[in-house]
Write an enzyme that holds these catalytic residues in place. Sequence first.
Site, PDB file in Angstrom:
ATOM      1  CG  HIS A  21      -1.838   1.110   1.361  1.00  0.00           C
ATOM      2  ND1 HIS A  21      -1.781   2.021   2.401  1.00  0.00           N
ATOM      3  CD2 HIS A  21      -2.879   1.495   0.585  1.00  0.00           C
ATOM      4  CE1 HIS A  21      -2.755   2.900   2.264  1.00  0.00           C
ATOM      5  NE2 HIS A  21      -3.431   2.605   1.168  1.00  0.00           N
ATOM      6  CD  GLU A  37      -7.695   5.051  -4.069  1.00  0.00           C
ATOM      7  OE1 GLU A  37      -8.522   5.864  -3.605  1.00  0.00           O
ATOM      8  OE2 GLU A  37      -6.938   4.363  -3.369  1.00  0.00           O
ATOM      9  CG  HIS A  41      -3.787   9.302  -0.120  1.00  0.00           C
ATOM     10  ND1 HIS A  41      -4.421  10.155   0.768  1.00  0.00           N
ATOM     11  CD2 HIS A  41      -4.599   8.223  -0.246  1.00  0.00           C
ATOM     12  CE1 HIS A  41      -5.559   9.612   1.158  1.00  0.00           C
ATOM     13  NE2 HIS A  41      -5.685   8.431   0.570  1.00  0.00           N
TER      14      HIS A  41
END
Length: 265
Positions: free
Chosen positions: A14, A125, A56
């Site tokens: 991750h 993502e 992110h």
Amino acid sequence: MTQARQHNIQVVAHRGASEDAPEHTLAAYKKAIEDGADALECDVRLTADGHLVCVHDRRVNRTSNGRGAVSALELADLAALDFGSWKDAAESPDWGDPSFTSVLTLEQLLGLVADSGRRIELAIETKHPTRWAGQVEERLLHLLGRFGLDAPAAGDSPVRIMSFSARSLHRVSAAAPNIPTVYLMQFVTPRLRDGRLPAGARIAGPGMRIVRNHPAYIARLHRAGHRVHVWTVNEPEDVELCASLGVEAIITNRPKQVLSQLGRL
């Protein structure tokens, strides 16, 4: 849980090995590869001048020594920032090399994976909402095309696209039907409680809180024919629960620890 079943669970790093190195940096991804991760996870955002970077948050304030929204900054602006100083540099001598903690473009990450010498999958993502909307998916698929990854053989894609945005996944599925898509969930809405997923989504991506509170939901997803990729799984008891429920992928900040617990190190 049999040893064979444990070996079939994909271990996904991750934001790289983000427990040990600054998230989304070359240092974190190199460490994840060295640790034996099966796949790497990254978040992508589009800069003001059209580059996909692995960041992110909407803003760079938390993970760099700069300020501002990624979408309002050009790649050169981001390249001037330090994305590693917020984490203790004493933990890794490699961080002294600025390239290890500068902003990482998706193109650089794809190159790292291509040069790794083994199959490493990539879970990308897309972050929404964003001022660039559908341009994110358009640029993403264009870049994957440059690496020959936009039209994989059915069932054999080393790349998958993840998002909390069903619209994002629908765009990807319509343009590149053989690229797997993962619908990420922080909670389960009433219309999805029976195990169905939004149109364009093929894999379920529930958060660990959902798995802990509603383990029977994982069985419903499997009965509906969906694979299950769980995030973010760091604690040994959570790894054990995921393994017992037969999930297909564990997304973790601690890939080496999870691989060890699954008997693969």
